[in-house]
Design an enzyme around this catalytic site. Structure first.
Site, PDB file in Angstrom:
ATOM      1  N   HIS A   1      69.236  89.214  49.320  1.00 56.62           N
ATOM      2  CA  HIS A   1      68.172  89.349  48.336  1.00 56.62           C
ATOM      3  C   HIS A   1      66.889  89.824  49.028  1.00 56.62           C
ATOM      4  O   HIS A   1      66.784  89.792  50.262  1.00 56.62           O
ATOM      5  CB  HIS A   1      67.919  88.006  47.649  1.00 56.62           C
ATOM      6  CG  HIS A   1      69.037  87.619  46.717  1.00 56.62           C
ATOM      7  ND1 HIS A   1      69.004  86.473  45.965  1.00 56.62           N
ATOM      8  CD2 HIS A   1      70.215  88.232  46.405  1.00 56.62           C
ATOM      9  CE1 HIS A   1      70.106  86.397  45.228  1.00 56.62           C
ATOM     10  NE2 HIS A   1      70.863  87.443  45.487  1.00 56.62           N
TER      11      HIS A   1
ATOM     12  N   GLU B   1      63.723  88.581  49.058  1.00 57.72           N
ATOM     13  CA  GLU B   1      62.803  87.631  49.689  1.00 57.72           C
ATOM     14  C   GLU B   1      63.211  87.285  51.122  1.00 57.72           C
ATOM     15  O   GLU B   1      62.371  87.255  52.032  1.00 57.72           O
ATOM     16  CB  GLU B   1      62.714  86.329  48.882  1.00 57.72           C
ATOM     17  CG  GLU B   1      62.187  86.497  47.466  1.00 57.72           C
ATOM     18  CD  GLU B   1      63.291  86.751  46.455  1.00 57.72           C
ATOM     19  OE1 GLU B   1      64.197  87.551  46.760  1.00 57.72           O
ATOM     20  OE2 GLU B   1      63.248  86.160  45.364  1.00 57.72           O
TER      21      GLU B   1
ATOM     22  N   CYS C   1      65.417  83.233  43.238  1.00 56.44           N
ATOM     23  CA  CYS C   1      66.602  82.475  42.831  1.00 56.44           C
ATOM     24  C   CYS C   1      66.583  81.064  43.408  1.00 56.44           C
ATOM     25  O   CYS C   1      66.069  80.806  44.491  1.00 56.44           O
ATOM     26  CB  CYS C   1      67.879  83.221  43.201  1.00 56.44           C
ATOM     27  SG  CYS C   1      68.238  83.247  44.945  1.00 56.44           S
TER      28      CYS C   1
ATOM     29  N   CYS D   1      66.657  81.696  47.465  1.00 58.19           N
ATOM     30  CA  CYS D   1      65.457  82.301  48.047  1.00 58.19           C
ATOM     31  C   CYS D   1      64.280  81.322  48.013  1.00 58.19           C
ATOM     32  O   CYS D   1      63.400  81.390  48.868  1.00 58.19           O
ATOM     33  CB  CYS D   1      65.100  83.588  47.309  1.00 58.19           C
ATOM     34  SG  CYS D   1      66.228  84.938  47.686  1.00 58.19           S
TER      35      CYS D   1
ATOM     36  N   ARG E   1      70.145 109.956  36.972  1.00 58.14           N
ATOM     37  CA  ARG E   1      71.564 109.713  37.243  1.00 58.14           C
ATOM     38  C   ARG E   1      71.746 108.814  38.458  1.00 58.14           C
ATOM     39  O   ARG E   1      72.586 107.913  38.460  1.00 58.14           O
ATOM     40  CB  ARG E   1      72.296 111.046  37.489  1.00 58.14           C
ATOM     41  CG  ARG E   1      72.454 111.874  36.243  1.00 58.14           C
ATOM     42  CD  ARG E   1      73.175 113.178  36.535  1.00 58.14           C
ATOM     43  NE  ARG E   1      73.236 113.996  35.336  1.00 58.14           N
ATOM     44  CZ  ARG E   1      73.785 115.195  35.279  1.00 58.14           C
ATOM     45  NH1 ARG E   1      74.315 115.735  36.366  1.00 58.14           N
ATOM     46  NH2 ARG E   1      73.814 115.869  34.146  1.00 58.14           N
TER      47      ARG E   1
ATOM     48  N   THR F   1      80.707 118.341  24.107  1.00 52.80           N
ATOM     49  CA  THR F   1      79.854 118.771  25.229  1.00 52.80           C
ATOM     50  C   THR F   1      80.713 119.054  26.460  1.00 52.80           C
ATOM     51  O   THR F   1      80.472 120.018  27.191  1.00 52.80           O
ATOM     52  CB  THR F   1      78.812 117.674  25.542  1.00 52.80           C
ATOM     53  OG1 THR F   1      78.070 117.422  24.361  1.00 52.80           O
ATOM     54  CG2 THR F   1      77.887 118.085  26.655  1.00 52.80           C
TER      55      THR F   1
ATOM     56  N   ASP G   1      80.446 122.787  27.901  1.00 51.16           N
ATOM     57  CA  ASP G   1      79.623 122.972  29.107  1.00 51.16           C
ATOM     58  C   ASP G   1      80.408 122.865  30.410  1.00 51.16           C
ATOM     59  O   ASP G   1      79.927 123.293  31.448  1.00 51.16           O
ATOM     60  CB  ASP G   1      78.499 121.923  29.156  1.00 51.16           C
ATOM     61  CG  ASP G   1      77.539 122.055  27.990  1.00 51.16           C
ATOM     62  OD1 ASP G   1      77.763 122.941  27.144  1.00 51.16           O
ATOM     63  OD2 ASP G   1      76.580 121.267  27.927  1.00 51.16           O
TER      64      ASP G   1
ATOM     65  N   LEU H   1      78.272 116.164  35.803  1.00 49.87           N
ATOM     66  CA  LEU H   1      77.598 114.884  35.543  1.00 49.87           C
ATOM     67  C   LEU H   1      77.349 114.085  36.819  1.00 49.87           C
ATOM     68  O   LEU H   1      77.167 112.875  36.770  1.00 49.87           O
ATOM     69  CB  LEU H   1      78.382 114.030  34.530  1.00 49.87           C
ATOM     70  CG  LEU H   1      78.617 114.652  33.157  1.00 49.87           C
ATOM     71  CD1 LEU H   1      79.392 113.680  32.261  1.00 49.87           C
ATOM     72  CD2 LEU H   1      77.299 115.023  32.494  1.00 49.87           C
TER      73      LEU H   1
ATOM     74  N   GLU I   1      74.114 111.478  27.296  1.00 48.22           N
ATOM     75  CA  GLU I   1      73.556 112.806  27.577  1.00 48.22           C
ATOM     76  C   GLU I   1      74.045 113.911  26.639  1.00 48.22           C
ATOM     77  O   GLU I   1      73.706 115.076  26.786  1.00 48.22           O
ATOM     78  CB  GLU I   1      73.796 113.172  29.047  1.00 48.22           C
ATOM     79  CG  GLU I   1      72.766 114.180  29.513  1.00 48.22           C
ATOM     80  CD  GLU I   1      72.759 114.447  30.995  1.00 48.22           C
ATOM     81  OE1 GLU I   1      72.288 113.582  31.742  1.00 48.22           O
ATOM     82  OE2 GLU I   1      73.209 115.517  31.390  1.00 48.22           O
TER      83      GLU I   1
HETATM   84  C1  AOF Z   1      66.351  86.955  44.096  1.00 44.52           C
HETATM   85  N1  AOF Z   1      66.107  88.052  44.846  1.00 44.52           N
HETATM   86  O1  AOF Z   1      66.545  90.151  45.470  1.00 44.52           O
HETATM   87  C2  AOF Z   1      67.818  89.248  43.726  1.00 44.52           C
HETATM   88  C3  AOF Z   1      68.045  88.092  42.923  1.00 44.52           C
HETATM   89  O2  AOF Z   1      75.491  86.356  43.541  1.00 44.52           O
HETATM   90  P1  AOF Z   1      74.149  86.075  44.136  1.00 44.52           P
HETATM   91  O3  AOF Z   1      74.094  84.832  44.934  1.00 44.52           O
HETATM   92  O4  AOF Z   1      73.594  87.262  44.883  1.00 44.52           O
HETATM   93  O5  AOF Z   1      73.167  85.815  42.903  1.00 44.52           O
HETATM   94  C4  AOF Z   1      72.956  86.780  41.909  1.00 44.52           C
HETATM   95  C5  AOF Z   1      71.718  86.404  41.126  1.00 44.52           C
HETATM   96  O6  AOF Z   1      70.608  86.382  42.001  1.00 44.52           O
HETATM   97  C6  AOF Z   1      71.322  87.369  40.020  1.00 44.52           C
HETATM   98  O7  AOF Z   1      71.955  87.101  38.800  1.00 44.52           O
HETATM   99  C7  AOF Z   1      69.836  87.056  39.916  1.00 44.52           C
HETATM  100  O8  AOF Z   1      69.639  85.836  39.228  1.00 44.52           O
HETATM  101  C8  AOF Z   1      69.451  86.838  41.358  1.00 44.52           C
HETATM  102  N2  AOF Z   1      69.003  88.086  41.972  1.00 44.52           N
HETATM  103  N3  AOF Z   1      67.263  87.002  43.124  1.00 44.52           N
HETATM  104  O9  AOF Z   1      65.758  85.901  44.315  1.00 44.52           O
HETATM  105  C9  AOF Z   1      66.784  89.189  44.716  1.00 44.52           C
HETATM  106  N4  AOF Z   1      68.546  90.375  43.582  1.00 44.52           N
HETATM  107 ZN    ZN Z   2      67.530  85.093  45.897  1.00 45.57          ZN
END
Ligand code: AOF
Ligand code: ZN
Length: 370
Positions: free
Chosen positions: A63, A65, A88, A97, A201, A213, A217, A221, A305
């Site tokens: 994550h 943090e 989290c 975190c 994208r 499409t 075309d 994509l 699109e």
């Molecule tokens: C944060 N910082 O950068 C992100 C968060 O499966 P896990 O343990 O990675 O948990 C997924 C959950 O973590 C996701 O649903 C969301 O609640 C959180 N994402 N939280 O503190 C982050 N990407």
């Molecule tokens: Zn986290």
């Protein structure tokens, strides 16, 4: 006192704006996890400065943090953490975190968006406050929701966030009706607008067109911006009668970039032929169950699109969250295919949130009104 308060919130907004920009780096590349931005900011008396920064890693972990704290090292003690999403509080695939922020000696946490994940929602803030940390929430809240819209939509509605992207000529047409199949469409917008749609994208999990499409075309994509070739979204074709040619660009590239063909009733021999080329064939009768199924397999965002009929079907089913309307400077004339929506008049149920110029072309962005 009053001046001090105003000064502090302006500083908070500036650093949150920077954290939100940082969060965009990995949009579309963090699987079902949101791409979160985090800045660690110190003030030793001479004004605030950044000592750590990070965005959720590609793939979704670590994550933001924990990486930003690692970047800051000892300088995190007594500092403020700016995080675009509520930190989290759960033991998931990584430890919480909030524990890392507390252990690092962070004294203030500033957040933009609340996390609807039931394992976190509100608990992240509470744990920080219980540890004596000053917590400020809702800073640049609208921008935070916008930056995290794919994640938030999938979490709260159980379907991907849908962006309807249209390129419309100056006289309100989306293409010419008198072209032969595979002749290719007329160019409505120029290279800058096209590059912008490739950025879209790269940031999106999936992109969808109708068989009309696809036949007219013969599109790829994919994202073809230099350096972002690996960021192409899952390509989806709505093809009720499995008419997509095996020699189409979409099928020929299916081994390299995922392709999903959505049909109402799958003919087994035809399915095998597609599968041999690496494409996936799925059955779905309607748009809403298709979106639910996409969400269940981890797709958080979808670009719709083309063409006009598909755009209308998504609008009529109330499944559009965001419209990007690119408007070219040239007219197509009487041979044109009339666009399902137009600029200026406003879209019922949508509000204009941004207008930008890409060379000679304008892009108006509309968001669904809550
Ligand atoms: C944060 N910082 O950068 C992100 C968060 O499966 P896990 O343990 O990675 O948990 C997924 C959950 O973590 C996701 O649903 C969301 O609640 C959180 N994402 N939280 O503190 C982050 N990407
Ligand atoms: Zn986290």
């Amino acid at each position: 006192m009053r001046q001090l308060a105003i000064g502090k919130s302006t500083v908070d907004q500036r650093f949150m704006a920077a954290a939100l920009r940082l969060s965009r780096w990995h949009l579309g590349q963090t699987d079902t996890n949101p791409s979160v931005g985090c800045l660690i900011v110190r003030d030793d008396g001479d004004g605030p400065y950044i000592v750590g920064r990070a965005v959720t890693a590609i793939g979704g972990r670590p994550h933001a943090e924990t990486q930003a704290l690692l970047d800051a090292g000892d300088r995190a003690r007594g500092a403020t953490a700016y995080v675009t999403l509520e930190p989290c509080s759960h033991h998931g695939k990584t430890p919480p975190c909030v524990d890392a922020l507390i252990a690092a000696g962070i004294t203030r946490v500033v957040v933009s968006a609340d996390d609807p994940d039931t394992r976190v929602s509100g608990r992240g803030f509470q744990m920080l406050r219980d540890a004596g940390i000053d917590v400020v929430t809702g800073v640049l809240a609208d921008e935070g929701v916008r930056a995290l819209q794919a994640y938030l939509t999938r979490q709260t509605l159980g379907r991907p966030h849908v962006t309807l992207k249209l390129a419309v000529s100056a006289d309100g047409m989306i293409g010419r009706s008198d072209l032969m199949p595979r002749q290719g469409q007329v160019a409505i917008t120029g290279p800058l607008a096209r590059a912008q749609s490739h950025v879209l994208r790269a940031e999106s999990d999936s992109i969808l067109i109708g068989i009309g499409t696809a036949l007219a075309d013969d599109p790829d994509l994919t994202c073809r911006l230099p350096g972002l070739e690996n960021c192409s979204p899952l390509r989806i074709v709505l093809d009720r009668h499995l008419r997509l040619p095996l020699h189409s660009r979409l099928v020929k590239s299916a081994g390299r970039v995922p392709l999903m063909i959505v049909t109402e009733q799958a003919d087994q021999d035809r399915c095998m032929a597609y599968r041999d080329q690496g494409a996936e064939v799925v059955e779905a009768q309607d748009l809403a169950p298709l979106l639910t199924a996409l969400s269940a397999r981890g797709v958080s965002s979808l670009i719709v699109e083309g063409g006009a009929r598909i755009a209308r079907a998504f609008l009529d089913a109330d499944l559009v969250d965001h419209i990007m309307l690119f408007m070219g400077a040239a007219a197509i004339g009487p041979s044109g295919l009339v666009a399902p929506i137009h600029s200026g008049a406003g879209q019922p149920g949508f509000a204009l949130v941004r207008s930008a110029m890409f060379g000679p072309d304008r892009c108006d962005e509309f968001e669904r009104v809550a």
